[in-house]
Design a protein around this motif. Structure first.
Motif, PDB file in Angstrom:
ATOM      1  N   GLU A   1       0.681  -1.171  -0.095  1.00  0.00           N
ATOM      2  CA  GLU A   1       0.004   0.006  -0.094  1.00  0.00           C
ATOM      3  C   GLU A   1       0.903   1.187   0.026  1.00  0.00           C
ATOM      4  N   THR A   2       2.082   1.307   0.677  1.00  0.00           N
ATOM      5  CA  THR A   2       2.825   2.370   0.722  1.00  0.00           C
ATOM      6  C   THR A   2       3.512   2.671  -0.613  1.00  0.00           C
ATOM      7  N   ALA A   3       3.969   1.431  -1.310  1.00  0.00           N
ATOM      8  CA  ALA A   3       4.265   1.650  -2.837  1.00  0.00           C
ATOM      9  C   ALA A   3       3.333   2.181  -3.511  1.00  0.00           C
ATOM     10  N   ARG A   4       1.971   1.841  -3.662  1.00  0.00           N
ATOM     11  CA  ARG A   4       1.004   2.286  -4.337  1.00  0.00           C
ATOM     12  C   ARG A   4       0.711   3.677  -4.213  1.00  0.00           C
ATOM     13  N   VAL A   5       0.897   4.004  -2.634  1.00  0.00           N
ATOM     14  CA  VAL A   5       0.772   5.500  -2.591  1.00  0.00           C
ATOM     15  C   VAL A   5       1.913   6.294  -3.197  1.00  0.00           C
ATOM     16  N   LEU A   6       3.165   5.937  -3.044  1.00  0.00           N
ATOM     17  CA  LEU A   6       4.277   6.543  -3.967  1.00  0.00           C
ATOM     18  C   LEU A   6       3.907   6.709  -5.450  1.00  0.00           C
ATOM     19  N   PHE A   7       3.596   5.611  -5.802  1.00  0.00           N
ATOM     20  CA  PHE A   7       3.335   5.408  -7.404  1.00  0.00           C
ATOM     21  C   PHE A   7       2.346   6.388  -7.962  1.00  0.00           C
ATOM     22  N   ALA A   8       1.382   6.717  -6.977  1.00  0.00           N
ATOM     23  CA  ALA A   8       0.187   7.628  -7.134  1.00  0.00           C
ATOM     24  C   ALA A   8       0.465   8.979  -7.247  1.00  0.00           C
TER      25      ALA A   8
ATOM     26  N   ARG B   1      10.362  11.341 -14.087  1.00  0.00           N
ATOM     27  CA  ARG B   1      10.405  11.609 -12.503  1.00  0.00           C
ATOM     28  C   ARG B   1       9.218  11.456 -11.649  1.00  0.00           C
ATOM     29  N   LEU B   2       9.552  10.632 -10.618  1.00  0.00           N
ATOM     30  CA  LEU B   2       8.296  10.392  -9.711  1.00  0.00           C
ATOM     31  C   LEU B   2       8.523  10.882  -8.427  1.00  0.00           C
ATOM     32  N   ASN B   3       7.647  11.962  -7.958  1.00  0.00           N
ATOM     33  CA  ASN B   3       7.512  12.620  -6.836  1.00  0.00           C
ATOM     34  C   ASN B   3       8.801  13.479  -6.408  1.00  0.00           C
ATOM     35  N   ASP B   4       9.467  13.670  -7.344  1.00  0.00           N
ATOM     36  CA  ASP B   4      10.797  13.982  -7.027  1.00  0.00           C
ATOM     37  C   ASP B   4      11.626  13.298  -6.124  1.00  0.00           C
ATOM     38  N   ALA B   5      11.524  11.995  -6.250  1.00  0.00           N
ATOM     39  CA  ALA B   5      12.121  10.920  -5.373  1.00  0.00           C
ATOM     40  C   ALA B   5      12.748  10.125  -6.042  1.00  0.00           C
ATOM     41  N   MET B   6      12.587   9.902  -7.499  1.00  0.00           N
ATOM     42  CA  MET B   6      13.287   8.844  -8.166  1.00  0.00           C
ATOM     43  C   MET B   6      13.004   9.007  -9.849  1.00  0.00           C
ATOM     44  N   HIS B   7      13.901   8.519 -10.673  1.00  0.00           N
ATOM     45  CA  HIS B   7      14.009   8.461 -12.194  1.00  0.00           C
ATOM     46  C   HIS B   7      13.433   7.281 -12.313  1.00  0.00           C
ATOM     47  N   MET B   8      12.560   6.910 -13.417  1.00  0.00           N
ATOM     48  CA  MET B   8      12.386   5.806 -14.264  1.00  0.00           C
ATOM     49  C   MET B   8      13.079   6.028 -15.728  1.00  0.00           C
ATOM     50  N   VAL B   9      13.783   5.140 -16.172  1.00  0.00           N
ATOM     51  CA  VAL B   9      14.528   5.234 -17.452  1.00  0.00           C
ATOM     52  C   VAL B   9      13.835   4.268 -18.349  1.00  0.00           C
TER      53      VAL B   9
ATOM     54  N   LEU C   1       5.748  -5.322  -8.183  1.00  0.00           N
ATOM     55  CA  LEU C   1       6.979  -4.706  -8.665  1.00  0.00           C
ATOM     56  C   LEU C   1       7.177  -3.301  -8.215  1.00  0.00           C
ATOM     57  N   ARG C   2       6.022  -2.481  -7.805  1.00  0.00           N
ATOM     58  CA  ARG C   2       6.037  -1.258  -7.338  1.00  0.00           C
ATOM     59  C   ARG C   2       7.049  -1.178  -5.839  1.00  0.00           C
ATOM     60  N   LEU C   3       6.552  -2.332  -5.235  1.00  0.00           N
ATOM     61  CA  LEU C   3       7.198  -2.418  -4.017  1.00  0.00           C
ATOM     62  C   LEU C   3       8.718  -2.697  -4.152  1.00  0.00           C
ATOM     63  N   GLU C   4       8.918  -3.707  -5.013  1.00  0.00           N
ATOM     64  CA  GLU C   4      10.216  -4.023  -5.340  1.00  0.00           C
ATOM     65  C   GLU C   4      11.086  -2.722  -5.739  1.00  0.00           C
ATOM     66  N   ILE C   5      10.606  -1.894  -6.570  1.00  0.00           N
ATOM     67  CA  ILE C   5      11.280  -0.594  -6.823  1.00  0.00           C
ATOM     68  C   ILE C   5      11.470   0.295  -5.763  1.00  0.00           C
ATOM     69  N   MET C   6      10.405   0.375  -4.975  1.00  0.00           N
ATOM     70  CA  MET C   6      10.676   1.470  -3.880  1.00  0.00           C
ATOM     71  C   MET C   6      11.640   0.955  -2.795  1.00  0.00           C
ATOM     72  N   GLN C   7      11.739  -0.154  -2.497  1.00  0.00           N
ATOM     73  CA  GLN C   7      12.526  -0.706  -1.615  1.00  0.00           C
ATOM     74  C   GLN C   7      14.100  -0.625  -2.193  1.00  0.00           C
ATOM     75  N   THR C   8      14.301  -1.067  -3.600  1.00  0.00           N
ATOM     76  CA  THR C   8      15.508  -1.091  -4.341  1.00  0.00           C
ATOM     77  C   THR C   8      16.185   0.381  -4.314  1.00  0.00           C
ATOM     78  N   CYS C   9      15.278   1.352  -4.298  1.00  0.00           N
ATOM     79  CA  CYS C   9      15.746   2.808  -4.512  1.00  0.00           C
ATOM     80  C   CYS C   9      15.657   3.174  -2.950  1.00  0.00           C
ATOM     81  N   GLY C  10      15.480   2.419  -1.983  1.00  0.00           N
ATOM     82  CA  GLY C  10      15.480   2.963  -0.790  1.00  0.00           C
ATOM     83  C   GLY C  10      14.652   4.301  -0.365  1.00  0.00           C
ATOM     84  N   ILE C  11      13.507   4.300  -0.922  1.00  0.00           N
ATOM     85  CA  ILE C  11      12.517   5.242  -0.669  1.00  0.00           C
ATOM     86  C   ILE C  11      11.666   4.919   0.574  1.00  0.00           C
ATOM     87  N   THR C  12      11.364   5.760   1.389  1.00  0.00           N
ATOM     88  CA  THR C  12      10.514   5.746   2.388  1.00  0.00           C
ATOM     89  C   THR C  12       9.509   6.899   2.593  1.00  0.00           C
ATOM     90  N   LEU C  13       8.280   6.632   2.849  1.00  0.00           N
ATOM     91  CA  LEU C  13       7.224   7.720   2.996  1.00  0.00           C
ATOM     92  C   LEU C  13       7.099   8.207   4.440  1.00  0.00           C
TER      93      LEU C  13
END
Length: 220
Positions: A17-24, A87-95, A208-220
């Motif tokens: 759910e945290t990852a969903r919020v990030l990607f929203a 750019r997602l939420n000024d927190a990461m890039h997807m390429v 996959l959203r969760l995997e990406i969030m954790q890989t990038c070390g992003i916390t909300l």
């Protein structure tokens, strides 16, 4: 009164759910770079998406952020010839990397934009992981060896993501996952877990959203 201990399933559900919020959160197209000299600054963590030209990279990126038209999908495979940054939420890039294996372009042009992707992978210090997309209906093919060899040589962590998983039966999908895991077992930079997804029905997208969030070390 004692505090309740959350089960592993509950913790996983909360993380998803945290990852969903990030990607929203707000996401935007930054630029399409045609040379490494044009790359944006590297202060943000990045993940990159690679794969054959008709594997569904744009559709997967759009599904992750719940936008239909963020990444431009084309009816003509091989149209992505730039490094497209989102750019997602000024927190990461997807390429979105140039596709390989098929393109309506000259051999010189194909080599140029595929070399661009390889140069990026070798020299991007903030790249946390590359996601190599493989069509679940076909599994790993000989054409996939070259990018995996390049990723292994560059020591870039990469993870296989099967796309279009809704197009085959669950038993067949399980076989493809097992065969893919066996195929990457001895590759030094490959992540051992293979993810299966479907951009069309949303299968595997939350994970996959969760995997990406954790890989990038992003916390909300």
């Amino acid at each position: 009164m004692t505090d309740s201990v959350k089960t592993e399933a509950e913790l996983q559900a909360e993380a998803i759910e945290t990852a969903r919020v990030l990607f929203a959160r707000p996401v935007s197209f930054v630029m399409g770079a045609v040379s490494v000299d044009q790359l944006p600054s590297d202060e943000l963590p990045e993940v990159a998406f690679a794969g054959r030209s008709n594997v569904g990279k744009s559709s997967l990126i759009n599904a992750l952020v719940s936008h239909k038209h963020l990444a431009r999908a084309s009816n003509e495979p091989g149209r992505t010839r730039e490094l497209n940054f989102f750019r997602l939420n000024d927190a990461m890039h997807m390429v979105d990397l140039p596709g390989y294996g098929w393109a309506r372009a000259s051999k010189v042009a194909v080599k140029k934009f595929q070399n661009l992707g390889r140069d990026y992978l070798r020299g991007r210090p903030n790249l946390k992981r590359a996601y190599l997309l493989i069509d679940a209906r076909h599994g790993l093919k000989d054409v996939d060896n070259e990018p995996m060899d390049a990723l292994d040589k560059a020591a870039v962590s990469y993870q296989i993501v099967l796309t279009k998983a809704d197009k085959i039966k669950p038993a067949e999908l399980a076989k493809v996952i097992a065969a893919t895991q066996a195929g990457i077992k001895k590759r030094p930079a490959a992540h051992p877990i293979v993810l299966a997804t479907s951009s069309e029905v949303g299968f595997g997208i939350p994970e996959l959203r969760l995997e990406i969030m954790q890989t990038c070390g992003i916390t909300l």
